[in-house]
Motif scaffolding. Structure first.
Motif, PDB file in Angstrom:
ATOM      1  N   LYS A  54      62.617  16.968 -37.928  1.00 16.64           N
ATOM      2  CA  LYS A  54      63.745  16.082 -38.224  1.00 16.64           C
ATOM      3  C   LYS A  54      65.064  16.858 -38.223  1.00 16.64           C
ATOM      4  O   LYS A  54      66.085  16.363 -37.730  1.00 16.64           O
ATOM      5  CB  LYS A  54      63.543  15.382 -39.568  1.00 16.64           C
ATOM      6  N   ALA A  55      65.033  18.068 -38.757  1.00 16.61           N
ATOM      7  CA  ALA A  55      66.241  18.895 -38.785  1.00 16.61           C
ATOM      8  C   ALA A  55      66.694  19.221 -37.366  1.00 16.61           C
ATOM      9  O   ALA A  55      67.888  19.126 -37.048  1.00 16.61           O
ATOM     10  CB  ALA A  55      65.987  20.185 -39.566  1.00 16.61           C
ATOM     11  N   LEU A  85      75.174  18.798 -32.456  1.00 11.46           N
ATOM     12  CA  LEU A  85      75.613  19.632 -31.336  1.00 11.46           C
ATOM     13  C   LEU A  85      76.291  18.776 -30.273  1.00 11.46           C
ATOM     14  O   LEU A  85      77.339  19.153 -29.733  1.00 11.46           O
ATOM     15  CB  LEU A  85      74.428  20.394 -30.747  1.00 11.46           C
ATOM     16  N   GLY A  86      75.740  17.612 -29.998  1.00 15.68           N
ATOM     17  CA  GLY A  86      76.350  16.699 -29.035  1.00 15.68           C
ATOM     18  C   GLY A  86      77.744  16.279 -29.455  1.00 15.68           C
ATOM     19  O   GLY A  86      78.673  16.242 -28.639  1.00 15.68           O
ATOM     20  N   VAL A  87      77.905  15.971 -30.747  1.00 16.47           N
ATOM     21  CA  VAL A  87      79.218  15.572 -31.263  1.00 16.47           C
ATOM     22  C   VAL A  87      80.222  16.718 -31.103  1.00 16.47           C
ATOM     23  O   VAL A  87      81.342  16.532 -30.616  1.00 16.47           O
ATOM     24  CB  VAL A  87      79.123  15.147 -32.750  1.00 16.47           C
ATOM     25  N   TYR A  88      79.823  17.927 -31.496  1.00 13.70           N
ATOM     26  CA  TYR A  88      80.741  19.059 -31.426  1.00 13.70           C
ATOM     27  C   TYR A  88      81.035  19.480 -29.991  1.00 13.70           C
ATOM     28  O   TYR A  88      82.156  19.875 -29.680  1.00 13.70           O
ATOM     29  CB  TYR A  88      80.220  20.239 -32.242  1.00 13.70           C
ATOM     30  N   ARG A  89      80.042  19.390 -29.134  1.00 12.55           N
ATOM     31  CA  ARG A  89      80.292  19.738 -27.728  1.00 12.55           C
ATOM     32  C   ARG A  89      81.275  18.755 -27.103  1.00 12.55           C
ATOM     33  O   ARG A  89      82.125  19.140 -26.310  1.00 12.55           O
ATOM     34  CB  ARG A  89      78.985  19.755 -26.942  1.00 12.55           C
ATOM     35  N   GLN A  90      81.140  17.484 -27.478  1.00 11.04           N
ATOM     36  CA  GLN A  90      82.043  16.475 -26.950  1.00 11.04           C
ATOM     37  C   GLN A  90      83.475  16.731 -27.430  1.00 11.04           C
ATOM     38  O   GLN A  90      84.429  16.597 -26.677  1.00 11.04           O
ATOM     39  CB  GLN A  90      81.582  15.079 -27.371  1.00 11.04           C
ATOM     40  N   LYS A  91      83.605  17.123 -28.675  1.00 11.79           N
ATOM     41  CA  LYS A  91      84.942  17.328 -29.241  1.00 11.79           C
ATOM     42  C   LYS A  91      85.540  18.683 -28.866  1.00 11.79           C
ATOM     43  O   LYS A  91      86.709  18.765 -28.511  1.00 11.79           O
ATOM     44  CB  LYS A  91      84.895  17.209 -30.760  1.00 11.79           C
ATOM     45  N   TYR A  92      84.727  19.751 -28.952  1.00 10.81           N
ATOM     46  CA  TYR A  92      85.274  21.097 -28.800  1.00 10.81           C
ATOM     47  C   TYR A  92      84.870  21.796 -27.502  1.00 10.81           C
ATOM     48  O   TYR A  92      85.399  22.850 -27.187  1.00 10.81           O
ATOM     49  CB  TYR A  92      84.845  21.979 -29.973  1.00 10.81           C
ATOM     50  N   GLY A  93      83.882  21.256 -26.815  1.00 12.12           N
ATOM     51  CA  GLY A  93      83.407  21.882 -25.584  1.00 12.12           C
ATOM     52  C   GLY A  93      82.085  22.597 -25.799  1.00 12.12           C
ATOM     53  O   GLY A  93      81.683  22.884 -26.926  1.00 12.12           O
ATOM     54  N   ASP A  94      81.417  22.891 -24.694  1.00 15.13           N
ATOM     55  CA  ASP A  94      80.090  23.507 -24.749  1.00 15.13           C
ATOM     56  C   ASP A  94      80.111  24.928 -25.289  1.00 15.13           C
ATOM     57  O   ASP A  94      79.114  25.423 -25.788  1.00 15.13           O
ATOM     58  CB  ASP A  94      79.443  23.522 -23.358  1.00 15.13           C
ATOM     59  N   THR A  95      81.232  25.608 -25.151  1.00 16.66           N
ATOM     60  CA  THR A  95      81.282  27.017 -25.539  1.00 16.66           C
ATOM     61  C   THR A  95      82.216  27.254 -26.720  1.00 16.66           C
ATOM     62  O   THR A  95      82.865  28.284 -26.821  1.00 16.66           O
ATOM     63  CB  THR A  95      81.713  27.887 -24.341  1.00 16.66           C
ATOM     64  N   SER A  96      82.248  26.306 -27.642  1.00 17.44           N
ATOM     65  CA  SER A  96      83.083  26.469 -28.831  1.00 17.44           C
ATOM     66  C   SER A  96      82.333  27.262 -29.894  1.00 17.44           C
ATOM     67  O   SER A  96      81.101  27.317 -29.915  1.00 17.44           O
ATOM     68  CB  SER A  96      83.473  25.104 -29.402  1.00 17.44           C
ATOM     69  N   ASP A  97      83.101  27.872 -30.765  1.00 21.99           N
ATOM     70  CA  ASP A  97      82.534  28.627 -31.880  1.00 21.99           C
ATOM     71  C   ASP A  97      81.647  27.730 -32.742  1.00 21.99           C
ATOM     72  O   ASP A  97      80.585  28.133 -33.197  1.00 21.99           O
ATOM     73  CB  ASP A  97      83.683  29.211 -32.698  1.00 21.99           C
ATOM     74  N   ARG A  98      82.076  26.495 -32.941  1.00 24.54           N
ATOM     75  CA  ARG A  98      81.312  25.556 -33.770  1.00 24.54           C
ATOM     76  C   ARG A  98      79.982  25.203 -33.108  1.00 24.54           C
ATOM     77  O   ARG A  98      78.963  25.093 -33.781  1.00 24.54           O
ATOM     78  CB  ARG A  98      82.152  24.292 -34.021  1.00 24.54           C
ATOM     79  N   ALA A  99      79.978  25.046 -31.778  1.00 23.73           N
ATOM     80  CA  ALA A  99      78.720  24.786 -31.071  1.00 23.73           C
ATOM     81  C   ALA A  99      77.767  25.962 -31.261  1.00 23.73           C
ATOM     82  O   ALA A  99      76.562  25.773 -31.468  1.00 23.73           O
ATOM     83  CB  ALA A  99      78.985  24.534 -29.588  1.00 23.73           C
ATOM     84  N   ALA A 100      78.301  27.172 -31.224  1.00 28.33           N
ATOM     85  CA  ALA A 100      77.463  28.356 -31.441  1.00 28.33           C
ATOM     86  C   ALA A 100      76.855  28.352 -32.840  1.00 28.33           C
ATOM     87  O   ALA A 100      75.688  28.720 -33.022  1.00 28.33           O
ATOM     88  CB  ALA A 100      78.281  29.628 -31.209  1.00 28.33           C
ATOM     89  N   ASP A 101      77.631  27.921 -33.833  1.00 25.42           N
ATOM     90  CA  ASP A 101      77.107  27.848 -35.203  1.00 25.42           C
ATOM     91  C   ASP A 101      75.935  26.867 -35.289  1.00 25.42           C
ATOM     92  O   ASP A 101      74.913  27.160 -35.923  1.00 25.42           O
ATOM     93  CB  ASP A 101      78.207  27.423 -36.183  1.00 25.42           C
ATOM     94  N   ILE A 102      76.095  25.702 -34.666  1.00 22.13           N
ATOM     95  CA  ILE A 102      75.025  24.695 -34.685  1.00 22.13           C
ATOM     96  C   ILE A 102      73.789  25.241 -33.987  1.00 22.13           C
ATOM     97  O   ILE A 102      72.662  25.082 -34.465  1.00 22.13           O
ATOM     98  CB  ILE A 102      75.487  23.375 -34.022  1.00 22.13           C
ATOM     99  N   LEU A 103      73.980  25.905 -32.854  1.00 22.34           N
ATOM    100  CA  LEU A 103      72.847  26.499 -32.140  1.00 22.34           C
ATOM    101  C   LEU A 103      72.144  27.543 -33.007  1.00 22.34           C
ATOM    102  O   LEU A 103      70.910  27.630 -33.012  1.00 22.34           O
ATOM    103  CB  LEU A 103      73.320  27.123 -30.827  1.00 22.34           C
ATOM    104  N   ALA A 104      72.902  28.320 -33.746  1.00 18.68           N
ATOM    105  CA  ALA A 104      72.306  29.327 -34.626  1.00 18.68           C
ATOM    106  C   ALA A 104      71.492  28.672 -35.741  1.00 18.68           C
ATOM    107  O   ALA A 104      70.397  29.134 -36.074  1.00 18.68           O
ATOM    108  CB  ALA A 104      73.392  30.237 -35.197  1.00 18.68           C
ATOM    109  N   PHE A 105      72.019  27.583 -36.321  1.00 19.50           N
ATOM    110  CA  PHE A 105      71.251  26.848 -37.334  1.00 19.50           C
ATOM    111  C   PHE A 105      69.952  26.318 -36.722  1.00 19.50           C
ATOM    112  O   PHE A 105      68.881  26.384 -37.331  1.00 19.50           O
ATOM    113  CB  PHE A 105      72.052  25.663 -37.889  1.00 19.50           C
ATOM    114  N   MET A 106      70.073  25.771 -35.519  1.00 19.74           N
ATOM    115  CA  MET A 106      68.909  25.222 -34.833  1.00 19.74           C
ATOM    116  C   MET A 106      67.872  26.324 -34.567  1.00 19.74           C
ATOM    117  O   MET A 106      66.666  26.106 -34.732  1.00 19.74           O
ATOM    118  CB  MET A 106      69.340  24.564 -33.514  1.00 19.74           C
ATOM    119  N   ALA A 107      68.340  27.496 -34.168  1.00 21.91           N
ATOM    120  CA  ALA A 107      67.432  28.614 -33.908  1.00 21.91           C
ATOM    121  C   ALA A 107      66.660  28.993 -35.171  1.00 21.91           C
ATOM    122  O   ALA A 107      65.456  29.280 -35.109  1.00 21.91           O
ATOM    123  CB  ALA A 107      68.214  29.816 -33.376  1.00 21.91           C
ATOM    124  N   THR A 108      67.342  28.986 -36.307  1.00 22.77           N
ATOM    125  CA  THR A 108      66.667  29.297 -37.571  1.00 22.77           C
ATOM    126  C   THR A 108      65.548  28.297 -37.845  1.00 22.77           C
ATOM    127  O   THR A 108      64.447  28.671 -38.251  1.00 22.77           O
ATOM    128  CB  THR A 108      67.685  29.295 -38.730  1.00 22.77           C
TER     129      THR A 108
END
Length: 198
Positions: A59-60, A68-91
């Motif tokens: 679920k997480a 990630l979809g929301v942030y990519r739409q707003k900030y782009g695929d290579t934004s710092d915030r997208a990287a943070d979400i990806l890191a959370f997802m990796a954990t």
């Protein structure tokens, strides 16, 4: 009210702004829920309730993908915030035992962080250490050693030689070297860690 006054362009701008605020808040709310689900999954796994834990992790991950979809739409695929979400997802992938997925997602996050901050930045060092752990857990000891070594260099430059993250990384290097049966090198890494703490 604006559309009732025939001010369609202004009404459209106002509605778009309201939608953007809603999406931002929705993203943050879903992010908090995803992090709580991951934490709950960790507790359930610790209690030996693995099936329930996997359900929470799943679920997480689904929520992280939405955020990630929301942030990519707003900030782009290579934004710092997208990287943070990806890191959370990796954990969460790592916690669920999906090491290949965790590694792949974290490598993308690391690439973005390097693009955003440069290769010598604390957040890059943090992701390198997390990647080293995943590589170690996969049994890819050479990669783990190399990743930890790069992370150590980053921490020394950013934080100085006496920072606790330097000590932890030296300890991680020692663990990898010991697993590789390079005991003299492991001993040296541990001694360097102790020397930093002294």
């Amino acid at each position: 009210a604006l559309h009732g006054q025939g001010k369609w362009d202004e009404a459209k701008r106002t509605e778009e702004a309201a939608l953007a605020v809603f999406r931002d808040n929705m993203g943050e709310r879903q992010l908090n829920i995803a992090q709580s689900l991951n934490n709950l999954g960790e507790v359930l796994a610790g209690l030996g309730r693995w099936e329930e834990a996997l359900e929470k992790f799943s679920k997480a991950i689904t929520l992280y993908q939405k955020v990630l979809g929301v942030y990519r739409q707003k900030y782009g695929d290579t934004s710092d915030r997208a990287a943070d979400i990806l890191a959370f997802m990796a954990t969460t992938y790592h916690n669920a035992g999906h090491l290949d997925a965790a590694r792949a997602v974290l490598e993308v996050a690391l690439e973005i962080k390097v693009d955003v901050h440069g290769s010598v930045h604390i957040e890059v060092g943090d992701l390198l250490n997390r990647l080293g752990l995943i590589q170690f857990n996969q049994g890819d000891l050479e990669s783990a050693l190399q990743t930890y070594t790069v992370g150590l260099d980053v921490y020394r430059v950013c934080l100085g030689a006496k920072d606790p993250r330097v000590v932890q990384t030296l300890d991680n290097i020692g663990v990898v070297l010991a697993r590789m049966c390079r005991l003299d090198d492991a001993l040296e890494a541990y001694q360097r860690a102790v020397a930093v703490m002294s």
